[in-house]
Design an enzyme around this catalytic site. Structure first.
Site, short mmCIF file in Angstrom:
data_model
loop_
_atom_site.label_atom_id
_atom_site.label_comp_id
_atom_site.label_asym_id
_atom_site.label_seq_id
_atom_site.Cartn_x
_atom_site.Cartn_y
_atom_site.Cartn_z
N LYS A 231 0.88 -1.24 -0.09
CA LYS A 231 0.14 0.13 0.08
C LYS A 231 0.78 1.21 -0.11
CE LYS A 231 -3.39 3.01 0.71
NZ LYS A 231 -4.70 2.99 -0.04
N LYS B 219 -0.82 11.63 5.88
CA LYS B 219 -0.49 10.50 6.86
C LYS B 219 0.22 9.36 6.23
CE LYS B 219 -3.13 7.05 7.29
NZ LYS B 219 -4.08 5.78 7.31
P1 NAP Z 1 -12.86 8.17 8.65
O1 NAP Z 1 -13.88 8.33 7.90
O2 NAP Z 1 -11.89 9.31 9.13
O3 NAP Z 1 -12.88 7.08 9.76
C1 NAP Z 1 -12.02 6.76 10.75
C2 NAP Z 1 -12.71 5.72 11.58
O4 NAP Z 1 -11.61 5.48 12.44
C3 NAP Z 1 -14.09 6.08 12.27
O5 NAP Z 1 -15.01 5.00 12.57
C4 NAP Z 1 -13.59 6.71 13.74
O6 NAP Z 1 -14.22 6.73 14.63
C5 NAP Z 1 -12.20 5.38 13.76
N1 NAP Z 1 -11.28 5.88 14.75
C6 NAP Z 1 -10.19 6.53 14.55
N2 NAP Z 1 -9.51 6.38 15.70
C7 NAP Z 1 -9.88 5.91 16.59
C8 NAP Z 1 -9.37 5.46 17.67
N3 NAP Z 1 -8.34 5.90 18.46
N4 NAP Z 1 -10.29 4.42 18.25
C9 NAP Z 1 -11.53 3.99 17.93
N5 NAP Z 1 -12.06 4.35 16.71
C10 NAP Z 1 -11.09 5.35 16.11
O7 NAP Z 1 -11.52 7.25 7.70
P2 NAP Z 1 -11.62 6.39 6.37
O8 NAP Z 1 -11.76 7.27 5.19
O9 NAP Z 1 -12.97 5.43 6.51
O10 NAP Z 1 -10.16 5.70 6.53
C11 NAP Z 1 -10.04 4.37 7.38
C12 NAP Z 1 -8.73 3.68 6.96
O11 NAP Z 1 -8.78 3.50 5.59
C13 NAP Z 1 -7.41 4.90 7.12
O12 NAP Z 1 -6.23 4.03 7.46
C14 NAP Z 1 -7.48 5.26 5.47
O13 NAP Z 1 -6.04 5.77 5.41
C15 NAP Z 1 -7.78 4.02 4.85
N6 NAP Z 1 -8.25 4.48 3.40
C16 NAP Z 1 -8.95 5.39 3.13
C17 NAP Z 1 -9.34 5.61 1.70
C18 NAP Z 1 -10.41 6.51 1.51
O14 NAP Z 1 -10.50 7.07 0.30
N7 NAP Z 1 -10.88 7.41 2.25
C19 NAP Z 1 -8.88 4.82 0.70
C20 NAP Z 1 -8.01 3.82 1.05
C21 NAP Z 1 -7.73 3.53 2.32
P3 NAP Z 1 -15.32 7.85 15.02
O15 NAP Z 1 -16.34 7.81 13.91
O16 NAP Z 1 -15.60 7.99 16.40
O17 NAP Z 1 -14.44 9.29 14.64
#
Ligand code: NAP
Length: 296
Positions: free
Chosen positions: A172, A240
């Site tokens: 990744k 990040k």
């Molecule tokens: P997001 O919308 O910001 O969601 C993050 C999630 O993680 C939320 O449910 C948040 O809970 C939870 N969280 C964060 N810190 C936490 C902690 N310390 N304890 C418990 N829960 C926690 O992010 P996302 O876009 O879904 O991304 C998730 C992962 O996928 C990341 O690693 C990102 O790099 C990867 N990713 C994202 C994409 C994209 O296009 N978005 C593409 C590929 C990979 P709350 O609801 O309480 O905040």
């Protein structure tokens, strides 16, 4: 027998992935730090849990989809974490993008409880998560991947076993290096054309199909010409991930001059409060140095 799935983290990615698991007929238990974000999946038939530990107690395969390395450590190893509820023989699958080193540490901690771990970060973004077409890059034992494959099939299209624990994360991060350097190449080419007084849309039409062609030129350049910087993949997440690349490369004394440069250039976007824009907003940094704007 159908495996019982647990899902921790219902953000932009986790929630649609959960919907696809329900759609495929898997019994699903979910937990999210902000509890209200569980409502939609619970209404669709998922069970809501009070902690990651409770998710683990009720599941055979536990998926985490949270933000960064400390967050995966917290939900897996912390108080009320997965490790306190997981049964021997279960599998933990981390689909977040995090540090390869931290991944190895978590896998080792779980192994002491006879629990296997896969790192399975994804690409394809929110769209891929909604449509169930994610690319999934898997690190860990091949036999464990075969056990989890039907679960991956519900969320993704291309599932590639890269190697042992942490190799999914390594893949990744390699992907992210190529993405940002493609963005930088595109940005410099477009700004050069604009500064020279060329019709940038004609330049784009001419070079897209040749040796300079790239996913970025095809998908991002037309948005730049329309000055549409909506994500896609946000600058904040891109930074990040580059931070993870820089961390891993420092450990290996590995020089990645292009990646380091792009990371520094993108700090300008953070200083300008443009973290929520798409990663191709990098062009704005090159534009600002040139005193010119790329537009149709
Ligand atoms: P997001 O919308 O910001 O969601 C993050 C999630 O993680 C939320 O449910 C948040 O809970 C939870 N969280 C964060 N810190 C936490 C902690 N310390 N304890 C418990 N829960 C926690 O992010 P996302 O876009 O879904 O991304 C998730 C992962 O996928 C990341 O690693 C990102 O790099 C990867 N990713 C994202 C994409 C994209 O296009 N978005 C593409 C590929 C990979 P709350 O609801 O309480 O905040």
């Amino acid at each position: 027998m159908t495996e019982k799935i647990g899902l921790i983290g219902l953000g932009i990615m986790g929630k649609p992935m959960g919907k696809n698991l329900l759609q495929a007929g898997f019994p699903l238990t979910v937990w999210n730090r902000t509890a209200s974000r569980m409502d939609e999946l619970v209404a669709l038939g998922a069970k809501g849990a009070a902690s990651p530990q409770e998710v683990a107690e009720q599941s055979d395969i536990i998926i985490t989809m949270v933000s960064d390395s400390p967050d995966v450590q917290a939900v897996v190893l912390g108080d009320g974490g997965v490790i306190h509820g997981v049964r021997a023989g279960s599998v933990v699958v981390d689909m977040s993008t995090i540090s390869p080193q931290v991944t190895r540490e978590i896998a080792a901690a779980l192994k002491e409880k006879n629990v296997a771990m896969l790192d399975a970060p994804v690409s394809g973004g929110e769209k891929g998560a909604i449509e169930g077409t994610l690319s999934i890059m898997v690190g860990g034992d091949a036999a464990v991947l075969e056990r989890v494959r039907p679960v991956f099939d519900a969320m993704g299209k291309r599932i590639v076993h890269i190697g042992g624990n942490s190799m999914g994360q390594v893949c990744k991060l390699a992907n992210q290096i190529a993405v940002v350097l493609n963005n930088l190449a595109m940005s410099e080419a477009l700004v050069f054309a604009a500064k020279s007084g060329a019709d940038v849309s004609k330049v784009l039409e001419a070079i897209q199909a040749g040796a300079a062609g790239s996913w970025a030129l095809t998908n991002y350049a037309p948005k730049i010409l329309r000055r549409d910087f909506s994500p896609g993949f946000m600058v904040s997440l891109q930074q990040k991930d580059l931070n993870l690349v820089m961390e891993a490369s420092r450990e290996m004394n590995l020089a990645l001059p292009g990646t380091a440069l792009t990371y520094e250039l993108q700090k300008a976007l953070q200083a300008w409060d443009l973290e929520g824009e798409g990663n191709f907003a990098l062009v704005k940094v090159i534009e600002s140095m040139a005193g010119v704007q790329v537009a149709a």
